[in-house]
Design an enzyme around this catalytic site. Structure first.
Site, PDB file in Angstrom:
ATOM      1  N   ILE A   4      23.614  -6.663   1.736  1.00  0.00           N
ATOM      2  CA  ILE A   4      22.504  -6.874   0.806  1.00  0.00           C
ATOM      3  C   ILE A   4      22.403  -8.356   0.438  1.00  0.00           C
ATOM      4  CG2 ILE A   4      21.579  -6.313  -1.468  1.00  0.00           C
ATOM      5  CD1 ILE A   4      22.978  -3.550  -1.173  1.00  0.00           C
ATOM      6  N   ASP A  45      31.775 -15.466  -1.733  1.00  0.00           N
ATOM      7  CA  ASP A  45      32.339 -14.221  -1.210  1.00  0.00           C
ATOM      8  C   ASP A  45      33.847 -14.423  -1.110  1.00  0.00           C
ATOM      9  OD1 ASP A  45      30.827 -11.741   0.607  1.00  0.00           O
ATOM     10  OD2 ASP A  45      32.994 -11.931   0.720  1.00  0.00           O
ATOM     11  N   ALA A  98      24.369  -3.915  -8.134  1.00  0.00           N
ATOM     12  CA  ALA A  98      25.528  -3.526  -7.312  1.00  0.00           C
ATOM     13  C   ALA A  98      26.229  -2.303  -7.896  1.00  0.00           C
ATOM     14  CB  ALA A  98      26.481  -4.697  -7.169  1.00  0.00           C
ATOM     15  N   GLU A 152      26.594   6.283 -15.961  1.00  0.00           N
ATOM     16  CA  GLU A 152      25.214   6.652 -15.644  1.00  0.00           C
ATOM     17  C   GLU A 152      25.001   8.132 -15.939  1.00  0.00           C
ATOM     18  OE1 GLU A 152      24.252   5.308 -11.696  1.00  0.00           O
ATOM     19  OE2 GLU A 152      24.741   3.230 -12.202  1.00  0.00           O
ATOM     20  N   HIS A 158      19.195   3.180 -11.376  1.00  0.00           N
ATOM     21  CA  HIS A 158      19.914   3.198 -10.091  1.00  0.00           C
ATOM     22  C   HIS A 158      18.969   3.589  -8.941  1.00  0.00           C
ATOM     23  CE1 HIS A 158      24.186   3.582  -8.275  1.00  0.00           C
ATOM     24  NE2 HIS A 158      23.331   3.121  -7.371  1.00  0.00           N
ATOM     25  N   GLY A 213      17.747   1.112  -6.824  1.00  0.00           N
ATOM     26  CA  GLY A 213      17.677  -0.054  -5.921  1.00  0.00           C
ATOM     27  C   GLY A 213      17.457   0.335  -4.472  1.00  0.00           C
ATOM     28  N   GLY A 214      18.140   1.383  -4.043  1.00  0.00           N
ATOM     29  CA  GLY A 214      18.023   1.780  -2.633  1.00  0.00           C
ATOM     30  C   GLY A 214      17.068   2.939  -2.437  1.00  0.00           C
TER      31      GLY A 214
HETATM   32  P1  NAI Z   1      28.847  -5.037   1.749  1.00  0.00           P
HETATM   33  O1  NAI Z   1      30.178  -4.424   1.853  1.00  0.00           O
HETATM   34  O2  NAI Z   1      28.038  -5.261   2.970  1.00  0.00           O
HETATM   35  O3  NAI Z   1      28.985  -6.453   0.989  1.00  0.00           O
HETATM   36  C1  NAI Z   1      29.795  -6.648  -0.126  1.00  0.00           C
HETATM   37  C2  NAI Z   1      30.316  -8.074  -0.067  1.00  0.00           C
HETATM   38  O4  NAI Z   1      31.011  -8.360  -1.276  1.00  0.00           O
HETATM   39  C3  NAI Z   1      31.296  -8.318   1.079  1.00  0.00           C
HETATM   40  O5  NAI Z   1      30.889  -9.431   1.834  1.00  0.00           O
HETATM   41  C4  NAI Z   1      32.623  -8.560   0.371  1.00  0.00           C
HETATM   42  O6  NAI Z   1      33.466  -9.424   1.070  1.00  0.00           O
HETATM   43  C5  NAI Z   1      32.158  -9.139  -0.933  1.00  0.00           C
HETATM   44  N1  NAI Z   1      33.122  -9.051  -2.017  1.00  0.00           N
HETATM   45  C6  NAI Z   1      34.001  -8.051  -2.282  1.00  0.00           C
HETATM   46  N2  NAI Z   1      34.709  -8.339  -3.387  1.00  0.00           N
HETATM   47  C7  NAI Z   1      34.271  -9.548  -3.827  1.00  0.00           C
HETATM   48  C8  NAI Z   1      34.621 -10.373  -4.923  1.00  0.00           C
HETATM   49  N3  NAI Z   1      35.579 -10.024  -5.791  1.00  0.00           N
HETATM   50  N4  NAI Z   1      33.968 -11.549  -5.057  1.00  0.00           N
HETATM   51  C9  NAI Z   1      33.020 -11.919  -4.163  1.00  0.00           C
HETATM   52  N5  NAI Z   1      32.646 -11.175  -3.101  1.00  0.00           N
HETATM   53  C10 NAI Z   1      33.257 -10.008  -2.949  1.00  0.00           C
HETATM   54  O7  NAI Z   1      28.054  -4.147   0.702  1.00  0.00           O
HETATM   55  P2  NAI Z   1      26.470  -4.046   0.533  1.00  0.00           P
HETATM   56  O8  NAI Z   1      25.961  -2.967   1.415  1.00  0.00           O
HETATM   57  O9  NAI Z   1      25.883  -5.391   0.602  1.00  0.00           O
HETATM   58  O10 NAI Z   1      26.403  -3.480  -0.981  1.00  0.00           O
HETATM   59  C11 NAI Z   1      26.724  -4.316  -2.089  1.00  0.00           C
HETATM   60  C12 NAI Z   1      26.732  -3.512  -3.370  1.00  0.00           C
HETATM   61  O11 NAI Z   1      25.458  -2.916  -3.589  1.00  0.00           O
HETATM   62  C13 NAI Z   1      27.742  -2.362  -3.373  1.00  0.00           C
HETATM   63  O12 NAI Z   1      28.362  -2.323  -4.634  1.00  0.00           O
HETATM   64  C14 NAI Z   1      26.885  -1.151  -3.236  1.00  0.00           C
HETATM   65  O13 NAI Z   1      27.496  -0.034  -3.824  1.00  0.00           O
HETATM   66  C15 NAI Z   1      25.648  -1.577  -4.005  1.00  0.00           C
HETATM   67  N6  NAI Z   1      24.454  -0.788  -3.670  1.00  0.00           N
HETATM   68  C16 NAI Z   1      23.599  -0.460  -4.684  1.00  0.00           C
HETATM   69  C17 NAI Z   1      22.471   0.278  -4.435  1.00  0.00           C
HETATM   70  C18 NAI Z   1      21.524   0.617  -5.539  1.00  0.00           C
HETATM   71  O14 NAI Z   1      20.813   1.603  -5.447  1.00  0.00           O
HETATM   72  N7  NAI Z   1      21.459  -0.188  -6.582  1.00  0.00           N
HETATM   73  C19 NAI Z   1      22.158   0.766  -3.086  1.00  0.00           C
HETATM   74  C20 NAI Z   1      23.071   0.279  -2.070  1.00  0.00           C
HETATM   75  C21 NAI Z   1      24.180  -0.441  -2.375  1.00  0.00           C
END
Ligand code: NAI
Length: 437
Positions: free
Chosen positions: A160, A179, A237, A267, A290, A292-293
């Site tokens: 994302i 990151d 997130a 939630e 919630h 976002g997706g």
């Molecule tokens: P992803 O796994 O592709 O990316 C997450 C990134 O965060 C990775 O690059 C990782 O190395 C980095 N990361 C982990 N811990 C960290 C820290 N302490 N400091 C800095 N970077 C750190 O995940 P994606 O698909 O991009 O999703 C990101 C978030 O969005 C997740 O929490 C997911 O649950 C949430 N999400 C929310 C949705 C919604 O409806 N609001 C829908 C889909 C995802």
């Protein structure tokens, strides 16, 4: 051989209103598809999956060990969502039932919402809209800004975060990111040296990290103090990432210019359940439940993604993308007819990849045996002894293991398939054997 049977005998049970695109895909394959609007539980679920080969669910159906035990024919489970913790994954693995999900199909939806919120907050749209609904006309430009030239700080540069990066740059924003692992910077984005450096430099901070012990309250009073006066904070997130009391205090004090929150520490479970938060009632905060997706495009993309994986497993045995069994990516079953430069494989030799990838219609191709077994020493020896004893010709063999379970796939001549299947069933460590032709 009795183990593989016509596609219209494959019964797919889809719960929780799976998108019609998924239903169509399974029907086009010739599967018999039953759909239901809601989730099922307990005995109702056990009855529904009694003769089912494929179960499709979203987040509300709990597939427990008892449910799996009630579906002895179940070949695979599709979670038409991101999370899979509603399924007893280990139990499913030990039954040779791969579980598939769709981790990235809603990535773009979250990224687009984030961009929309950045613009909305920068232009104070929430205030302007609320004023108009109260009958107040105020054309003033005060406090409204373009986003062009502003700096967005992306925390978590994964799927994302990197999409937000591309979209924000296209709007003329400068992008910095942080990151915990080194990431390829897209376009002109550049990594910040630390979270603190990002917080100090960004006009907008947007969070795209997973919920982990490291990210719990990643943004608290100390981090907010580092942010620029009037900066915006976006959390699409996970709710655990932001200390909401600290955020509310910073917004009330005018330290931050606004916030957008899609996720919360607690939630509500169901539609209509009460919601409260320290940031409720603040006019410069966008609150969304919630979502976002949650777009129709994401739902369709999830349906297509999961059904593609389910169909590949059922038709070809590939487990790529499964979250609980060894992942094996398989070519199409090769034709029995030698064509071009293809010659019959010698015993134990792998078929040439390009020849093997050409799909041949059922009945004219090698038979494929899919064998899940407990991963203990000696299983492969038993299998190879069996094959050697039969004098059978193995055209291709694929193997992957996890700690507990192994998955072997054999492409064999049709005449050898029956005796090999019978022998494999007698190996005590065998979990499940299936044949495709
Ligand atoms: P992803 O796994 O592709 O990316 C997450 C990134 O965060 C990775 O690059 C990782 O190395 C980095 N990361 C982990 N811990 C960290 C820290 N302490 N400091 C800095 N970077 C750190 O995940 P994606 O698909 O991009 O999703 C990101 C978030 O969005 C997740 O929490 C997911 O649950 C949430 N999400 C929310 C949705 C919604 O409806 N609001 C829908 C889909 C995802």
């Amino acid at each position: 051989m009795k183990t593989s049977f016509p596609k219209d005998k494959i019964r797919a049970v889809l719960l929780e209103s799976i998108h019609p695109a998924g239903v169509e895909m399974l029907e086009r394959e010739g599967f018999a598809v039953e759909t239901r609007k809601g989730a099922l539980e307990g005995r109702h679920l056990e009855t529904a999956i009694k003769g089912a080969h494929l179960l499709g669910i979203r987040s509300k159906t709990a597939v427990t060990p008892e449910v799996l035990a009630a579906g002895p024919r179940l070949l695979t489970v599709g979670c038409f969502c991101i999370g899979t913790n509603q399924v007893a994954l280990n139990d499913a693995c030990h039954r040779g039932v791969p579980v598939f999900n769709s981790p990235f199909s809603n990535t773009r939806s979250v990224a687009e919402l984030t961009i929309a919120e950045i613009v909305a907050l920068a232009r104070r749209l929430t205030d302007k809209s609320a004023q108009m609904h109260h009958g107040l006309w105020d054309k003033s430009a005060e406090g409204a800004h373009e986003v062009r030239g502003r700096t967005v700080g992306i925390v978590g540069y994964g799927h994302i975060g990197s999409q937000v990066s591309v979209l924000a740059e296209a709007m003329g924003m400068r992008v910095i990111f942080h990151d915990i692992i080194p990431k390829l910077a897209l376009g002109n984005a550049r990594p910040a040296r630390s979270l603190n450096e990002l917080l100090e430099a960004a006009d907008v901070v947007t969070l795209h990290v997973p919920a982990t012990p490291l990210t719990e309250n990643l943004i608290g009073p100390r981090q907010i103090a580092k942010m620029r006066p009037g900066a915006l904070l976006i959390n699409n997130a996970r709710g655990s990432v932001v200390d909401l009391a600290a955020l509310a205090a910073a917004l009330k004090a005018g330290k931050l210019g606004g916030a957008a929150l899609d996720v919360f520490p607690d939630e509500p479970a169901a539609k209509g359940d009460p919601f409260d938060s320290p940031v409720r009632g603040l006019s410069n905060v966008i609150l969304t439940p919630h979502v976002g997706g949650s777009t129709e495009e994401a739902q369709e993309a999830i349906a297509v993604d999961v059904c593609t994986k389910l169909i590949r497993f059922i038709n070809n045995g590939s487990t790529t993308g499964s979250v609980n069994v060894p992942q094996v990516e398989l070519p199409e079953q090769a034709s029995l007819e030698p064509d071009g430069d293809e010659r019959p494989a010698r015993k134990g030799e792998r078929l040439r990849e390009d020849a093997a990838r050409r799909a041949a219609p059922p009945g004219t191709r090698r038979h494929r045996i899919l064998h899940f077994h407990r991963n203990v020493p000696g299983v492969l020896r038993q299998m190879h002894d069996l094959i050697a004893g039969l004098g059978a010709n193995i055209a291709a063999e694929y193997l992957q293991t996890t700690r507990d379970v192994g998955y072997v796939v054999l492409d064999v001549d049709p005449t050898d398939a029956g005796p090999i299947m019978d022998g494999l069933k007698k190996i005590p460590e065998t979990i499940r054997v299936r044949a495709l032709w």
